[in-house]
Design a protein around this motif. Structure first.
Motif, PDB file in Angstrom:
ATOM      1  N   ASP A   1      -7.987  58.321  73.924  1.00  0.00           N
ATOM      2  CA  ASP A   1      -8.573  59.125  75.007  1.00  0.00           C
ATOM      3  C   ASP A   1     -10.071  59.320  74.801  1.00  0.00           C
ATOM      4  N   GLU A   2     -10.460  59.562  73.551  1.00  0.00           N
ATOM      5  CA  GLU A   2     -11.880  59.766  73.260  1.00  0.00           C
ATOM      6  C   GLU A   2     -12.687  58.494  73.500  1.00  0.00           C
ATOM      7  N   VAL A   3     -12.079  57.348  73.209  1.00  0.00           N
ATOM      8  CA  VAL A   3     -12.751  56.075  73.463  1.00  0.00           C
ATOM      9  C   VAL A   3     -12.953  55.870  74.965  1.00  0.00           C
ATOM     10  N   LYS A   4     -11.925  56.170  75.756  1.00  0.00           N
ATOM     11  CA  LYS A   4     -12.042  56.014  77.210  1.00  0.00           C
ATOM     12  C   LYS A   4     -13.110  56.954  77.777  1.00  0.00           C
ATOM     13  N   ASP A   5     -13.167  58.171  77.211  1.00  0.00           N
ATOM     14  CA  ASP A   5     -14.201  59.121  77.646  1.00  0.00           C
ATOM     15  C   ASP A   5     -15.597  58.574  77.333  1.00  0.00           C
ATOM     16  N   GLU A   6     -15.738  57.995  76.149  1.00  0.00           N
ATOM     17  CA  GLU A   6     -17.038  57.429  75.768  1.00  0.00           C
ATOM     18  C   GLU A   6     -17.424  56.274  76.686  1.00  0.00           C
ATOM     19  N   LEU A   7     -16.443  55.441  77.018  1.00  0.00           N
ATOM     20  CA  LEU A   7     -16.705  54.315  77.918  1.00  0.00           C
ATOM     21  C   LEU A   7     -17.150  54.807  79.293  1.00  0.00           C
ATOM     22  N   GLU A   8     -16.480  55.838  79.792  1.00  0.00           N
ATOM     23  CA  GLU A   8     -16.841  56.377  81.108  1.00  0.00           C
ATOM     24  C   GLU A   8     -18.242  56.995  81.087  1.00  0.00           C
TER      25      GLU A   8
ATOM     26  N   ALA B   1     -14.744  46.895  71.852  1.00  0.00           N
ATOM     27  CA  ALA B   1     -15.820  47.195  70.899  1.00  0.00           C
ATOM     28  C   ALA B   1     -15.853  48.685  70.563  1.00  0.00           C
ATOM     29  N   LEU B   2     -15.655  49.529  71.562  1.00  0.00           N
ATOM     30  CA  LEU B   2     -15.665  50.973  71.329  1.00  0.00           C
ATOM     31  C   LEU B   2     -14.418  51.428  70.568  1.00  0.00           C
ATOM     32  N   ARG B   3     -13.292  50.768  70.797  1.00  0.00           N
ATOM     33  CA  ARG B   3     -12.065  51.103  70.063  1.00  0.00           C
ATOM     34  C   ARG B   3     -12.214  50.768  68.577  1.00  0.00           C
ATOM     35  N   ARG B   4     -12.799  49.609  68.314  1.00  0.00           N
ATOM     36  CA  ARG B   4     -13.003  49.219  66.914  1.00  0.00           C
ATOM     37  C   ARG B   4     -13.976  50.177  66.230  1.00  0.00           C
ATOM     38  N   LYS B   5     -15.017  50.566  66.935  1.00  0.00           N
ATOM     39  CA  LYS B   5     -15.981  51.529  66.389  1.00  0.00           C
ATOM     40  C   LYS B   5     -15.308  52.862  66.077  1.00  0.00           C
ATOM     41  N   LYS B   6     -14.483  53.319  67.010  1.00  0.00           N
ATOM     42  CA  LYS B   6     -13.778  54.589  66.814  1.00  0.00           C
ATOM     43  C   LYS B   6     -12.845  54.515  65.615  1.00  0.00           C
ATOM     44  N   PHE B   7     -12.156  53.397  65.459  1.00  0.00           N
ATOM     45  CA  PHE B   7     -11.244  53.207  64.333  1.00  0.00           C
ATOM     46  C   PHE B   7     -11.992  53.299  63.002  1.00  0.00           C
ATOM     47  N   GLN B   8     -13.135  52.651  62.925  1.00  0.00           N
ATOM     48  CA  GLN B   8     -13.923  52.675  61.692  1.00  0.00           C
ATOM     49  C   GLN B   8     -14.457  54.076  61.395  1.00  0.00           C
ATOM     50  N   GLU B   9     -14.935  54.747  62.426  1.00  0.00           N
ATOM     51  CA  GLU B   9     -15.435  56.110  62.240  1.00  0.00           C
ATOM     52  C   GLU B   9     -14.311  57.052  61.810  1.00  0.00           C
TER      53      GLU B   9
ATOM     54  N   TYR C   1     -20.299  53.260  51.845  1.00  0.00           N
ATOM     55  CA  TYR C   1     -19.695  52.629  53.020  1.00  0.00           C
ATOM     56  C   TYR C   1     -20.193  53.270  54.310  1.00  0.00           C
ATOM     57  N   GLN C   2     -20.426  54.588  54.280  1.00  0.00           N
ATOM     58  CA  GLN C   2     -20.909  55.272  55.477  1.00  0.00           C
ATOM     59  C   GLN C   2     -22.253  54.707  55.921  1.00  0.00           C
ATOM     60  N   LYS C   3     -23.121  54.443  54.972  1.00  0.00           N
ATOM     61  CA  LYS C   3     -24.443  53.900  55.299  1.00  0.00           C
ATOM     62  C   LYS C   3     -24.317  52.479  55.847  1.00  0.00           C
ATOM     63  N   ARG C   4     -23.456  51.688  55.237  1.00  0.00           N
ATOM     64  CA  ARG C   4     -23.323  50.285  55.645  1.00  0.00           C
ATOM     65  C   ARG C   4     -22.597  50.151  56.981  1.00  0.00           C
ATOM     66  N   ILE C   5     -21.605  50.999  57.193  1.00  0.00           N
ATOM     67  CA  ILE C   5     -20.806  50.854  58.412  1.00  0.00           C
ATOM     68  C   ILE C   5     -21.555  51.367  59.637  1.00  0.00           C
ATOM     69  N   SER C   6     -22.554  52.227  59.423  1.00  0.00           N
ATOM     70  CA  SER C   6     -23.326  52.729  60.565  1.00  0.00           C
ATOM     71  C   SER C   6     -24.072  51.586  61.256  1.00  0.00           C
ATOM     72  N   ILE C   7     -24.476  50.570  60.480  1.00  0.00           N
ATOM     73  CA  ILE C   7     -25.139  49.396  61.068  1.00  0.00           C
ATOM     74  C   ILE C   7     -24.174  48.662  61.990  1.00  0.00           C
ATOM     75  N   ILE C   8     -22.932  48.570  61.556  1.00  0.00           N
ATOM     76  CA  ILE C   8     -21.919  47.868  62.340  1.00  0.00           C
ATOM     77  C   ILE C   8     -21.555  48.648  63.597  1.00  0.00           C
ATOM     78  N   THR C   9     -21.356  49.963  63.471  1.00  0.00           N
ATOM     79  CA  THR C   9     -20.977  50.766  64.646  1.00  0.00           C
ATOM     80  C   THR C   9     -22.114  50.807  65.671  1.00  0.00           C
ATOM     81  N   ASP C  10     -23.356  50.786  65.200  1.00  0.00           N
ATOM     82  CA  ASP C  10     -24.488  50.723  66.141  1.00  0.00           C
ATOM     83  C   ASP C  10     -24.445  49.412  66.931  1.00  0.00           C
ATOM     84  N   ARG C  11     -24.123  48.334  66.236  1.00  0.00           N
ATOM     85  CA  ARG C  11     -24.043  47.032  66.914  1.00  0.00           C
ATOM     86  C   ARG C  11     -22.867  47.002  67.887  1.00  0.00           C
ATOM     87  N   GLU C  12     -21.763  47.631  67.520  1.00  0.00           N
ATOM     88  CA  GLU C  12     -20.602  47.671  68.407  1.00  0.00           C
ATOM     89  C   GLU C  12     -20.916  48.456  69.680  1.00  0.00           C
ATOM     90  N   THR C  13     -21.695  49.523  69.543  1.00  0.00           N
ATOM     91  CA  THR C  13     -22.125  50.270  70.726  1.00  0.00           C
ATOM     92  C   THR C  13     -23.000  49.401  71.627  1.00  0.00           C
TER      93      THR C  13
END
Length: 220
Positions: free
Chosen positions: A152-159, A60-68, A30-42
């Motif tokens: 908070d980490e998602v907001k930091d990433e967005l900024e 998009a960043l919140r969903r990525k953070k949730f999956q990670e 799942y880690q290998k497969r989900i990395s494709i999705i999180t890259d697209r979300e970024t």
């Protein structure tokens, strides 16, 4: 005469170790497969920011953070269970291990649902009714799943992303200004063709006239 049936009996500890190995293998897949999705979300987050759509970028960043976070928590839980199984008298921790494995199975199913396909990821940036409904569902789901620290980490990433993209935009604008400030140097060939050639032809004709005048008396 042969081994007794009891010699082939799998203990609860053996079964737990086998279950943990199975979960660990699934998690790595799942880690290998989900990395494709999180890259697209970024990429979607950057795309939304570039057109000024901050709410969708944040989603998009919140969903990525949730999956990670799902992957990280499951990985940490499996590591804890493996340590319990190997370092402690199994009978003392059997209930905890079995419960932990049940939770792990549930989370893995959730992760599997998250990596159902890239088509759902594309809905994060969609504008039609189906996409907006999906975005609302994701937003509602994340409210109950993400911790304050995650948010908070998602907001930091967005900024950070905004600063990075803003810096690139300023550099592009500066480069454009520098380009415009340089004087336009006319090409040599057009100048010769339009301005210098008539002058050269005039000089050639004057030279021919002088030559004709000089040769006139001799021929006479």
């Amino acid at each position: 005469m042969g081994n007794s049936p009891s010699s082939h009996k799998i203990s609860a500890q053996d079964r737990a170790i086998l279950d943990m190995k199975t979960q660990r293998d699934k998690l790595h897949q799942y880690q290998k497969r989900i990395s494709i999705i999180t890259d697209r979300e970024t990429a979607i987050a950057k795309q939304c920011l570039s057109r000024g759509d901050r709410p969708k970028a944040l989603l998009a960043l919140r969903r990525k953070k949730f999956q990670e976070s799902l992957l990280a928590k499951t990985d940490a839980q499996l590591e804890t269970l493996e340590q319990l199984t190997s370092n402690v008298e199994f009978a003392l921790v059997q209930k905890d291990v079995v419960y932990g494995l049940q939770q792990g199975t549930s989370v893995l199913k959730q992760i599997h649902a998250e990596i159902g396909g890239l088509e759902n990821v594309e809905k994060l940036v969609g504008e039609n009714e189906e996409a907006r409904q999906y975005q609302q569902e994701v937003s509602e789901m994340l409210k109950g799943e993400m911790s304050n620290q995650d948010e908070d980490e998602v907001k930091d990433e967005l900024e950070r992303m905004e600063v990075e993209m803003g810096g690139r935009k300023e550099e592009a604008e500066e480069d454009a200004v520098v380009e415009e400030s340089y004087p336009t140097v006319p090409g040599t060939e057009p100048v010769i063709a339009e301005e210098l050639k008539p002058k050269a032809n005039s000089r050639a004709r004057a030279k021919e006239r002088k030559s004709g005048q000089a040769m006139g008396p001799v021929l006479a």
